[in-house]
Scaffold this motif. Structure first.
Motif, PDB file in Angstrom:
ATOM      1  N   LYS A 160       0.828  -1.209   0.000  1.00 43.13           N
ATOM      2  CA  LYS A 160       0.000   0.000   0.000  1.00 43.13           C
ATOM      3  C   LYS A 160       0.863   1.260   0.000  1.00 43.13           C
ATOM      4  O   LYS A 160       0.589   2.228  -0.720  1.00 43.13           O
ATOM      5  N   ALA A 161       1.909   1.250   0.788  1.00 43.21           N
ATOM      6  CA  ALA A 161       2.773   2.428   0.910  1.00 43.21           C
ATOM      7  C   ALA A 161       3.558   2.699  -0.365  1.00 43.21           C
ATOM      8  O   ALA A 161       3.687   3.852  -0.789  1.00 43.21           O
ATOM      9  N   VAL A 162       4.080   1.641  -0.994  1.00 43.90           N
ATOM     10  CA  VAL A 162       4.885   1.862  -2.205  1.00 43.90           C
ATOM     11  C   VAL A 162       4.029   2.367  -3.353  1.00 43.90           C
ATOM     12  O   VAL A 162       4.521   3.066  -4.253  1.00 43.90           O
ATOM     13  N   GLY A 163       2.734   2.046  -3.338  1.00 40.68           N
ATOM     14  CA  GLY A 163       1.843   2.553  -4.369  1.00 40.68           C
ATOM     15  C   GLY A 163       1.786   4.071  -4.353  1.00 40.68           C
ATOM     16  O   GLY A 163       1.753   4.723  -5.401  1.00 40.68           O
ATOM     17  N   GLY A 164       1.787   4.649  -3.153  1.00 42.84           N
ATOM     18  CA  GLY A 164       1.760   6.104  -3.030  1.00 42.84           C
ATOM     19  C   GLY A 164       3.098   6.734  -3.298  1.00 42.84           C
ATOM     20  O   GLY A 164       3.193   7.745  -4.001  1.00 42.84           O
ATOM     21  N   VAL A 165       4.167   6.128  -2.769  1.00 42.27           N
ATOM     22  CA  VAL A 165       5.504   6.710  -2.903  1.00 42.27           C
ATOM     23  C   VAL A 165       6.007   6.615  -4.341  1.00 42.27           C
ATOM     24  O   VAL A 165       6.466   7.602  -4.926  1.00 42.27           O
ATOM     25  N   CYS A 166       5.928   5.425  -4.919  1.00 41.76           N
ATOM     26  CA  CYS A 166       6.466   5.221  -6.270  1.00 41.76           C
ATOM     27  C   CYS A 166       5.455   5.539  -7.370  1.00 41.76           C
ATOM     28  O   CYS A 166       5.845   5.861  -8.491  1.00 41.76           O
ATOM     29  N   GLY A 167       4.173   5.424  -7.046  1.00 43.89           N
ATOM     30  CA  GLY A 167       3.162   5.674  -8.057  1.00 43.89           C
ATOM     31  C   GLY A 167       2.840   7.146  -8.231  1.00 43.89           C
ATOM     32  O   GLY A 167       2.672   7.631  -9.343  1.00 43.89           O
ATOM     33  N   ALA A 168       2.734   7.869  -7.131  1.00 42.06           N
ATOM     34  CA  ALA A 168       2.345   9.278  -7.209  1.00 42.06           C
ATOM     35  C   ALA A 168       3.517  10.223  -6.949  1.00 42.06           C
ATOM     36  O   ALA A 168       3.837  11.077  -7.775  1.00 42.06           O
ATOM     37  N   LEU A 169       4.176  10.039  -5.812  1.00 43.46           N
ATOM     38  CA  LEU A 169       5.234  10.969  -5.409  1.00 43.46           C
ATOM     39  C   LEU A 169       6.416  10.963  -6.374  1.00 43.46           C
ATOM     40  O   LEU A 169       6.854  12.009  -6.861  1.00 43.46           O
ATOM     41  N   LEU A 170       6.943   9.784  -6.668  1.00 39.50           N
ATOM     42  CA  LEU A 170       8.152   9.698  -7.493  1.00 39.50           C
ATOM     43  C   LEU A 170       7.901  10.130  -8.932  1.00 39.50           C
ATOM     44  O   LEU A 170       8.729  10.833  -9.524  1.00 39.50           O
ATOM     45  N   THR A 171       6.769   9.723  -9.517  1.00 37.28           N
ATOM     46  CA  THR A 171       6.483  10.109 -10.898  1.00 37.28           C
ATOM     47  C   THR A 171       6.326  11.624 -11.024  1.00 37.28           C
ATOM     48  O   THR A 171       6.811  12.230 -11.982  1.00 37.28           O
ATOM     49  N   ASN A 172       5.667  12.233 -10.043  1.00 35.83           N
ATOM     50  CA  ASN A 172       5.503  13.687 -10.072  1.00 35.83           C
ATOM     51  C   ASN A 172       6.827  14.405  -9.824  1.00 35.83           C
ATOM     52  O   ASN A 172       7.134  15.418 -10.463  1.00 35.83           O
ATOM     53  N   LEU A 173       7.618  13.869  -8.885  1.00 35.97           N
ATOM     54  CA  LEU A 173       8.914  14.461  -8.578  1.00 35.97           C
ATOM     55  C   LEU A 173       9.818  14.442  -9.809  1.00 35.97           C
ATOM     56  O   LEU A 173      10.451  15.449 -10.151  1.00 35.97           O
ATOM     57  N   SER A 174       9.865  13.299 -10.478  1.00 33.69           N
ATOM     58  CA  SER A 174      10.724  13.181 -11.663  1.00 33.69           C
ATOM     59  C   SER A 174      10.218  14.061 -12.802  1.00 33.69           C
ATOM     60  O   SER A 174      11.003  14.564 -13.605  1.00 33.69           O
TER      61      SER A 174
END
Length: 247
Positions: A160-174
């Protein structure tokens, strides 16, 4: 050999989720077509320079690779939550074998993503030539960066946590820190300094140089990305090794 055997199993797991695979490939193409079509409708010289197809296409290919972090993080986090991983801990696989086994199946996906994106860009006037093949190869180190980030977070966090970190946060950050949608120099200050320190803008610059055939300009940026790829892959192995010892 052990890592490749494990990679074969992971390939089957990845290809089972056809919808996720299609989304990872199709979504960047939709963005490319939409932005390229908008740019076509703007009179010459009035549109943003970054949306010209020679610059837009390489940027979108790099952005598309950010979804690999979600694939890799979900794959390893899911395995950690089941008895499958506990059984693997009793096997002769070493931490490096695990990480390589998770990384290798995603590299062909990265190549396909880039090829399909550049193929779509041909419709909007991107010149066909050997430069596009070079640009695909140039994208491999940033693919390893995204995969390694996913494995790193997936080794620590749950599904559940990686879905938010890698799915939303990282894609937007990059996306925001990569010079795809706007030039970070326009913002300047700490924002540009952070963007220059991270690998995303360097990956886009290297890909754009490759598409333009300016090979001399590829490596100053590409070395930066390769360095990040090596460090993050090593970090993923180290963190997974710690988790392995605890279990």
């Amino acid at each position: 050999m052990r890592a490749l055997t494990f990679a074969s199993r992971n390939t089957k797991e990845i290809t089972r989720d056809i919808l996720a695979l299609l989304f990872g490939i199709v979504f960047p193409i939709v963005l490319l077509v939409l932005l390229a079509a908008i740019n076509k409708g703007i009179p010459q010289g009035y549109g943003p320079d970054l949306f010209e197809i020679e610059k837009l296409a390489p940027g979108i290919t790099v952005f598309g690779l950010s979804f690999l972090s979600l694939f890799s993080s979900m794959l390893i986090a899911k395995d950690r939550s089941t008895s499958f991983m506990l059984r693997l801990f009793t096997s002769p696989l070493k931490p490096a074998d695990f990480i390589i086994g998770y990384t290798v199946p995603l590299l062909p996906m990265a190549i396909v993503q880039s090829l399909v994106c550049y193929a779509a860009a041909l419709i909007f006037g991107l010149p066909l030539g050997v430069n596009l093949i070079v640009a695909v190869v140039v994208n491999i180190p940033i693919a390893v960066v995204f995969i390694s980030l996913g494995l790193l977070f997936g080794s620590i966090l749950n599904e559940k946590a990686v879905g938010g970190v890698c799915g939303a946060l990282l894609t937007n950050l990059s996306a925001w820190l990569s010079n795809i949608w706007f030039d970070t120099a326009m913002v300047g200050g700490a924002f540009k300094m952070i963007a220059d320190c991270l690998p995303f803008s360097h990956a886009v610059s290297a890909a754009r140089a490759a598409v333009a055939g300016n090979y001399a300009a590829v490596f100053p940026d590409l070395w930066w990305v390769i360095g990040y790829a090596a460090v993050l892959l090593t970090a993923a192995i180290a963190v997974f090794s710690i988790k392995l010892k605890k279990n």
